[in-house]
Structure formats: structure tokens, C-alpha cells
Design a protein around this motif. Structure first.
Motif, PDB file in Angstrom:
ATOM      1  N   VAL A   8      95.575  66.244  21.991  1.00 27.57           N
ATOM      2  CA  VAL A   8      95.843  64.865  21.648  1.00 27.57           C
ATOM      3  C   VAL A   8      94.985  63.962  22.514  1.00 27.57           C
ATOM      4  CG1 VAL A   8      97.651  63.134  21.433  1.00 27.57           C
ATOM      5  CG2 VAL A   8      98.211  65.532  21.132  1.00 27.57           C
ATOM      6  N   GLY A   9      94.371  62.974  21.894  1.00 24.37           N
ATOM      7  CA  GLY A   9      93.568  62.026  22.645  1.00 24.37           C
ATOM      8  C   GLY A   9      94.408  61.249  23.635  1.00 24.37           C
ATOM      9  N   SER A  10      93.771  60.763  24.679  1.00 25.68           N
ATOM     10  CA  SER A  10      94.504  60.041  25.727  1.00 25.68           C
ATOM     11  C   SER A  10      95.160  58.770  25.194  1.00 25.68           C
ATOM     12  CB  SER A  10      93.579  59.726  26.901  1.00 25.68           C
ATOM     13  OG  SER A  10      92.501  58.920  26.470  1.00 25.68           O
ATOM     14  N   GLU A  11      94.555  58.142  24.182  1.00 21.32           N
ATOM     15  CA  GLU A  11      95.148  56.933  23.607  1.00 21.32           C
ATOM     16  C   GLU A  11      96.483  57.247  22.936  1.00 21.32           C
ATOM     17  OE1 GLU A  11      92.391  54.955  21.011  1.00 21.32           O
ATOM     18  OE2 GLU A  11      90.832  54.971  22.539  1.00 21.32           O
ATOM     19  N   ILE A  12      96.534  58.340  22.194  1.00 25.36           N
ATOM     20  CA  ILE A  12      97.775  58.713  21.508  1.00 25.36           C
ATOM     21  C   ILE A  12      98.813  59.155  22.528  1.00 25.36           C
ATOM     22  CG2 ILE A  12      98.826  60.345  19.898  1.00 25.36           C
ATOM     23  CD1 ILE A  12      96.238  60.155  18.266  1.00 25.36           C
ATOM     24  N   CYS A  13      98.391  59.926  23.537  1.00 28.79           N
ATOM     25  CA  CYS A  13      99.320  60.330  24.606  1.00 28.79           C
ATOM     26  C   CYS A  13      99.939  59.100  25.251  1.00 28.79           C
ATOM     27  CB  CYS A  13      98.592  61.124  25.683  1.00 28.79           C
ATOM     28  SG  CYS A  13      98.506  62.874  25.376  1.00 28.79           S
ATOM     29  N   ALA A  14      99.107  58.137  25.576  1.00 26.79           N
ATOM     30  CA  ALA A  14      99.601  56.922  26.218  1.00 26.79           C
ATOM     31  C   ALA A  14     100.519  56.147  25.280  1.00 26.79           C
ATOM     32  CB  ALA A  14      98.425  56.048  26.655  1.00 26.79           C
ATOM     33  N   SER A  15     100.124  56.043  24.021  1.00 26.19           N
ATOM     34  CA  SER A  15     100.919  55.300  23.050  1.00 26.19           C
ATOM     35  C   SER A  15     102.305  55.905  22.848  1.00 26.19           C
ATOM     36  CB  SER A  15     100.176  55.249  21.717  1.00 26.19           C
ATOM     37  OG  SER A  15     100.979  54.653  20.727  1.00 26.19           O
ATOM     38  N   LEU A  16     102.378  57.234  22.818  1.00 30.27           N
ATOM     39  CA  LEU A  16     103.660  57.911  22.614  1.00 30.27           C
ATOM     40  C   LEU A  16     104.466  58.038  23.908  1.00 30.27           C
ATOM     41  CD1 LEU A  16     102.622  60.789  20.170  1.00 30.27           C
ATOM     42  CD2 LEU A  16     103.887  58.698  19.617  1.00 30.27           C
ATOM     43  N   LEU A  18     103.627  60.165  26.412  1.00 26.43           N
ATOM     44  CA  LEU A  18     103.658  61.573  26.815  1.00 26.43           C
ATOM     45  C   LEU A  18     103.106  61.802  28.210  1.00 26.43           C
ATOM     46  CD1 LEU A  18     102.471  63.318  23.526  1.00 26.43           C
ATOM     47  CD2 LEU A  18     104.805  62.917  24.308  1.00 26.43           C
ATOM     48  N   ASP A  19     102.321  60.869  28.708  1.00 28.01           N
ATOM     49  CA  ASP A  19     101.664  61.117  29.991  1.00 28.01           C
ATOM     50  C   ASP A  19     102.293  60.391  31.166  1.00 28.01           C
ATOM     51  OD1 ASP A  19     100.899  58.654  29.052  1.00 28.01           O
ATOM     52  OD2 ASP A  19      98.761  58.948  29.396  1.00 28.01           O
ATOM     53  N   LYS A  20     102.763  59.186  31.002  1.00 29.42           N
ATOM     54  CA  LYS A  20     103.198  58.416  32.161  1.00 29.42           C
ATOM     55  C   LYS A  20     104.497  58.911  32.783  1.00 29.42           C
ATOM     56  CE  LYS A  20     105.272  54.648  29.488  1.00 29.42           C
ATOM     57  NZ  LYS A  20     105.180  53.226  29.234  1.00 29.42           N
ATOM     58  N   GLY A  27     112.333  54.525  32.047  1.00 24.19           N
ATOM     59  CA  GLY A  27     112.423  53.939  30.720  1.00 24.19           C
ATOM     60  C   GLY A  27     112.439  55.020  29.659  1.00 24.19           C
ATOM     61  N   THR A  28     112.409  54.579  28.416  1.00 26.44           N
ATOM     62  CA  THR A  28     112.447  55.520  27.301  1.00 26.44           C
ATOM     63  C   THR A  28     111.048  55.682  26.725  1.00 26.44           C
ATOM     64  OG1 THR A  28     114.687  54.816  26.762  1.00 26.44           O
ATOM     65  CG2 THR A  28     113.474  55.960  25.034  1.00 26.44           C
ATOM     66  N   PRO A  29     110.529  56.901  26.695  1.00 26.47           N
ATOM     67  CA  PRO A  29     109.217  57.101  26.073  1.00 26.47           C
ATOM     68  C   PRO A  29     109.261  56.710  24.597  1.00 26.47           C
ATOM     69  CG  PRO A  29     109.906  59.066  27.259  1.00 26.47           C
ATOM     70  CD  PRO A  29     111.082  58.145  27.215  1.00 26.47           C
ATOM     71  N   ARG A  30     108.225  56.093  24.124  1.00 28.91           N
ATOM     72  CA  ARG A  30     108.145  55.638  22.739  1.00 28.91           C
ATOM     73  C   ARG A  30     108.351  56.778  21.753  1.00 28.91           C
ATOM     74  NH1 ARG A  30     103.562  54.461  19.406  1.00 28.91           N
ATOM     75  NH2 ARG A  30     104.140  52.949  17.810  1.00 28.91           N
ATOM     76  N   SER A  86     110.522  66.982  29.628  1.00 33.93           N
ATOM     77  CA  SER A  86     109.294  66.221  29.452  1.00 33.93           C
ATOM     78  C   SER A  86     109.273  65.622  28.049  1.00 33.93           C
ATOM     79  CB  SER A  86     108.076  67.122  29.658  1.00 33.93           C
ATOM     80  OG  SER A  86     108.013  68.089  28.634  1.00 33.93           O
ATOM     81  N   PRO A  87     108.657  64.466  27.861  1.00 34.60           N
ATOM     82  CA  PRO A  87     108.552  63.883  26.519  1.00 34.60           C
ATOM     83  C   PRO A  87     107.886  64.830  25.518  1.00 34.60           C
ATOM     84  CG  PRO A  87     107.986  62.236  28.158  1.00 34.60           C
ATOM     85  CD  PRO A  87     108.119  63.553  28.886  1.00 34.60           C
ATOM     86  N   SER A  88     106.974  65.676  25.978  1.00 34.28           N
ATOM     87  CA  SER A  88     106.315  66.634  25.087  1.00 34.28           C
ATOM     88  C   SER A  88     107.312  67.610  24.478  1.00 34.28           C
ATOM     89  CB  SER A  88     105.237  67.416  25.841  1.00 34.28           C
ATOM     90  OG  SER A  88     104.223  66.547  26.271  1.00 34.28           O
ATOM     91  N   CYS A  89     108.387  67.909  25.207  1.00 36.14           N
ATOM     92  CA  CYS A  89     109.419  68.810  24.672  1.00 36.14           C
ATOM     93  C   CYS A  89     110.023  68.254  23.386  1.00 36.14           C
ATOM     94  CB  CYS A  89     110.537  69.013  25.689  1.00 36.14           C
ATOM     95  SG  CYS A  89     110.118  70.184  26.952  1.00 36.14           S
TER      96      CYS A  89
END
Length: 191
Positions: A8-16, A18-20, A27-30, A86-89
Motif C-alpha cells: 500500500v502506498g504511503s498516502e493510502i496508509c496515512a489516509s486509513l 495504518l501507520d501513525k 484516537g480512532t484510525p479512519r 494494530s489497525p492493519s489487523c
């Protein structure tokens, strides 16, 4: 996590989100908000389909006696808060849910969504995360007994043929799908 960086591109990771969360951001991941919305729409669509077609949904081990009090979003946020997955889960759990429903010809409904969610997220966390809780803890967070969660996990794993590996390409495809859903429905991260 290797899946994120490879697929996944870093933009999509950040948007969802998944990375921060690896860096301790609260907070709640998007991705949780989007996933909740997708599941709610799926249930609504399935209820209409079952009503129009006059089909009966097959009762499975995942069905409860009554619909849960918590909304899907509240339930997902509860699992995230207390289980520290993790949000990826949650993306991987969504992939597992889709596979499970396809293999069992089941429909996602208000009576089975919470049990399918807690089971899929627990299985994803066990497979993906370096640290995870015991089944008893997930059961407590999910509002069911440990014995019931153990049975659900076994049933879930057998229906997936114990095939839990998700390729980076499949992970990326689902992230893109969730991102499109988020854009389509204008689900924004609430700070």
C-alpha cells in the motif's frame, strides 16, 4: 508491518490511519470508521435481500439470540481500545470475514456480526501482531464466554481451511477498496 510497506502506498496508509498508530498516536484510525460503515451497509443490504427473496438466513454458531446493543462502530472501537490490535489487523479481519462468508454462503446480519467480528479480529491479531491477548481477554472484551469464543475460533479457522496468510497484493487491494469507500461516503477522521 511488512504488508503495509510492500502493498500500500504511503498516502493510502496515512489516509486509513495504518501507520501513525505504531508511533503511539491516540484516537480512532479512519480505517475503523470506514470498516464499520461498510459492515453496516452490508447488513442493511442483506436484510433487504433476505426480506425480498423470503429466504431464511441459515442459523450458525455465530448467531446470537438478539441483536447487540452496541453499534458496529462502537463495538469495533471497543475492540481497538481494549485489545490494542494494530489497525492493519482490522483490514486483515475484513479479508477473513469476506472469505468466511463466501465459503459458508452465510449472510452478515445483526445477529452474527459481533461474533464474526471478535473472532476475525482475534485471529488476525494472533497471526499479524507481535503481541496479543489470550482468548479469555478477547471474550471479555467481546461480551461472550471464553468457551464460546474458543468454539467460534475453531469453526472460523476450519471454514478458512486455516489459510490465514494474506499476500501484500490482496492486502493492498482491500486497503484501496476501503479507501474508495471512505472517499465515496466522505468518512472523515474525527479529531
Amino acid at each position: 508491518m511488512a504488508l503495509k510497506s510492500e502493498a500500500v502506498g504511503s498516502e493510502i496508509c496515512a489516509s486509513l490511519g495504518l501507520d501513525k498508530y505504531e508511533n503511539g498516536v491516540s484516537g480512532t484510525p479512519r480505517v475503523l470508521l470506514i470498516l464499520s460503515s461498510v459492515l453496516e451497509r452490508t447488513i442493511s443490504k442483506n436484510e433487504k435481500l433476505l426480506k425480498v427473496s423470503k429466504k431464511k438466513d441459515a442459523v450458525t454458531i455465530f448467531h446470537g439470540m438478539k441483536a447487540p446493543i452496541l453499534s458496529i462502530q462502537q463495538y469495533v472501537e471497543r475492540i481497538f481500545k481494549y485489545c490494542k490490535c494494530s489497525p492493519s489487523c482490522f483490514v486483515v479481519a475484513y479479508i477473513y470475514i469476506e472469505k468466511f462468508l463466501q465459503r459458508t454462503d452465510a449472510y452478515l446480519t445483526p445477529l452474527n456480526v459481533n461474533r464474526i467480528l471478535i473472532t476475525s479480529i482475534m485471529v488476525a491479531a494472533k497471526f499479524m501482531d507481535d503481541e496479543c491477548h489470550e482468548n479469555a481477554y478477547y471474550a471479555k472484551v467481546g461480551g461472550i464466554s471464553t468457551a464460546e469464543l474458543n468454539s467460534l475460533e475453531l469453526n472460523f479457522l476450519f471454514n478458512l481451511d486455516f489459510r490465514l496468510f494474506v499476500t501484500p497484493e490482496v492486502f493492498g487491494k482491500y486497503c484501496l477498496q476501503l479507501e474508495k469507500e471512505g472517499l465515496h461516503n466522505r468518512i472523515n477522521l474525527l479529531d
